[in-house]
Write an enzyme that holds these catalytic residues in place. Structure first.
Site, PDB file in Angstrom:
ATOM      1  N   MET A 170       0.886  -1.158   0.000  1.00  0.00           N
ATOM      2  CA  MET A 170       0.000   0.000   0.000  1.00  0.00           C
ATOM      3  C   MET A 170       0.925   1.209   0.000  1.00  0.00           C
ATOM      4  SD  MET A 170      -3.055   0.882  -0.280  1.00  0.00           S
ATOM      5  CE  MET A 170      -4.096  -0.497   0.055  1.00  0.00           C
ATOM      6  N   GLY A 210       3.491  -1.368  -5.048  1.00  0.00           N
ATOM      7  CA  GLY A 210       4.379  -2.542  -4.959  1.00  0.00           C
ATOM      8  C   GLY A 210       4.773  -2.921  -6.376  1.00  0.00           C
ATOM      9  N   SER A 266      13.510   9.563 -19.173  1.00  0.00           N
ATOM     10  CA  SER A 266      12.971  10.361 -20.287  1.00  0.00           C
ATOM     11  C   SER A 266      13.745  10.166 -21.593  1.00  0.00           C
ATOM     12  CB  SER A 266      12.955  11.832 -19.894  1.00  0.00           C
ATOM     13  OG  SER A 266      14.279  12.210 -19.591  1.00  0.00           O
ATOM     14  N   THR A 323       5.924   7.874 -10.409  1.00  0.00           N
ATOM     15  CA  THR A 323       5.886   6.609  -9.658  1.00  0.00           C
ATOM     16  C   THR A 323       5.231   5.519 -10.518  1.00  0.00           C
ATOM     17  OG1 THR A 323       5.449   7.978  -7.716  1.00  0.00           O
ATOM     18  CG2 THR A 323       5.274   5.597  -7.414  1.00  0.00           C
ATOM     19  N   ASP A 381       7.539   0.279 -13.654  1.00  0.00           N
ATOM     20  CA  ASP A 381       6.682  -0.912 -13.550  1.00  0.00           C
ATOM     21  C   ASP A 381       5.786  -1.032 -14.779  1.00  0.00           C
ATOM     22  OD1 ASP A 381       7.781  -1.432 -11.075  1.00  0.00           O
ATOM     23  OD2 ASP A 381       6.288  -0.216 -10.033  1.00  0.00           O
ATOM     24  N   SER A 394       1.610   6.425 -18.440  1.00  0.00           N
ATOM     25  CA  SER A 394       1.422   6.181 -17.002  1.00  0.00           C
ATOM     26  C   SER A 394       1.796   7.390 -16.148  1.00  0.00           C
ATOM     27  CB  SER A 394       2.219   4.959 -16.557  1.00  0.00           C
ATOM     28  OG  SER A 394       3.577   5.293 -16.411  1.00  0.00           O
TER      29      SER A 394
HETATM   30  O1  RIB Z   1       7.941   1.232  -8.448  1.00  0.00           O
HETATM   31  C1  RIB Z   1       7.048   1.953  -7.638  1.00  0.00           C
HETATM   32  C2  RIB Z   1       6.691   1.125  -6.449  1.00  0.00           C
HETATM   33  O2  RIB Z   1       7.846   0.953  -5.645  1.00  0.00           O
HETATM   34  C3  RIB Z   1       5.674   1.746  -5.532  1.00  0.00           C
HETATM   35  O3  RIB Z   1       4.352   1.431  -5.883  1.00  0.00           O
HETATM   36  C4  RIB Z   1       6.089   1.255  -4.160  1.00  0.00           C
HETATM   37  O4  RIB Z   1       5.165   0.422  -3.547  1.00  0.00           O
HETATM   38  C5  RIB Z   1       7.438   0.580  -4.355  1.00  0.00           C
HETATM   39  O5  RIB Z   1       7.325  -0.789  -4.361  1.00  0.00           O
END
Ligand code: RIB
Length: 295
Positions: free
Chosen positions: A10, A37, A209, A234, A238, A268
């Site tokens: 979270m 995460g 970038s 952020t 991912d 994103s």
């Molecule tokens: O890569 C971003 C993520 O890193 C975040 O959502 C946080 O939870 C960490 O795991």
């Protein structure tokens, strides 16, 4: 089908004008609690693009654990491989400022993801076209998964984030490794170009970038990023990894898959939260088409 093995947190997000200096107190302008995460983010990024995703992770027997699982299910990620353990769910303390972020992760339940969990999902791994894994879970579990995937002949995309714990002898077990520039330096301890040439079509370095690059055995391939208006970076990495996994499993050539992943990552960052801006496949295709019209 893709199996994602990794963390689920979270995210406790605070926005502020400037990062506080050591010992300084500043006022924030936003606070929110959103699912994150690296494992769960990458699973959701690929699921939004239309991939069939199974998530293997551990959450705590607390309120955050329940919301993390609900959020996976809401995003069509299969959650039979999610263990609920007697611990606090993992959290990330995220500070947003100056167009960037600073993150502290407290792993909690993520550190209880063991080799027994991996054994319990062996049939799911066996049916997968790809396993996507990161390093926010115990390293022995990562090593065990890599060995199992090799035994079963399942390709692995490993995103070495955070880079701590990565061992060079993992390389023969990995199909694609996707560090950013800093992680690449930490892992290989050599010039990035040298590392790229040592691992053709296996090492893909993300450059923020600037896009991403890899070496195809004959030449360096630079896949440029898409210019956009950044709200929150952020989860951009991912999204890149989830989209890259989706593209590879969908049968895209590596260069096309990296371009697709760059486009997804650029979308994103336009919204708040690690998962807030993760796009659907049509949005990514639209961005790719717009970019090709402009070039
Ligand atoms: O890569 C971003 C993520 O890193 C975040 O959502 C946080 O939870 C960490 O795991």
């Amino acid at each position: 089908m893709i199996t994602v093995i990794g963390s689920a947190n979270m995210d406790l997000v605070v926005g502020t004008e400037n990062f506080p200096a050591q010992g300084e107190t500043v006022l924030g302008n936003v606070f929110d609690t959103v699912p994150g995460g690296k494992g769960a983010n990458q699973a959701i990024a690929a699921a939004r693009l239309g991939s069939d995703i199974h998530m293997v992770c551990c959450v705590g027997d607390d309120m955050f654990g329940t919301s993390i699982v609900n959020n996976l299910q809401k995003n069509h990620v299969k959650s039979e491989g999610v263990g609920v353990v007697a611990a606090a769910s993992g959290i990330a303390n995220i500070l947003l400022s100056e167009g960037d972020n600073r993150i502290i992760v407290v792993p909690g339940a993520n550190s209880l993801l063991t080799t027994a969990h991996i054994d319990a999902v062996e049939d799911v791994i066996q049916k997968s076209k790809l396993v996507l894994i990161q390093l926010e879970i115990p390293i022995p579990t990562v090593t065990y998964t890599l060995q199992k995937c090799q035994e079963l002949g399942i390709p692995v995309l490993l995103n070495p984030a955070p880079a701590r714990g990565f061992q060079l002898d993992m390389m023969p077990f990995i199909t694609y490794l996707t560090p950013n520039e800093t992680e690449c330096e930490q892992i290989f301890g050599m010039d990035m170009m040298e590392a790229l040439e040592k691992y053709p079509n296996q090492l893909i370095v993300t450059l923020g970038s600037e896009g991403a690059r890899y070496f195809d055995g004959e030449q360096h391939v630079i896949v440029e990023c898409f210019k956009t208006k950044v709200v929150d970076t952020t989860g951009a990495g991912d999204t890149f990894n989830g989209a890259l996994a989706h593209g590879i499993v969908a049968g895209m050539e590596l260069e096309r898959a990296v371009r697709f992943a760059n486009a997804a990552a650029s979308l994103s960052v336009e919204k708040f939260g690690a998962q807030g801006g993760m796009p659907a496949c049509e949005e990514v295709e639209k961005r790719l088409q717009e970019a090709s019209r402009l070039s």
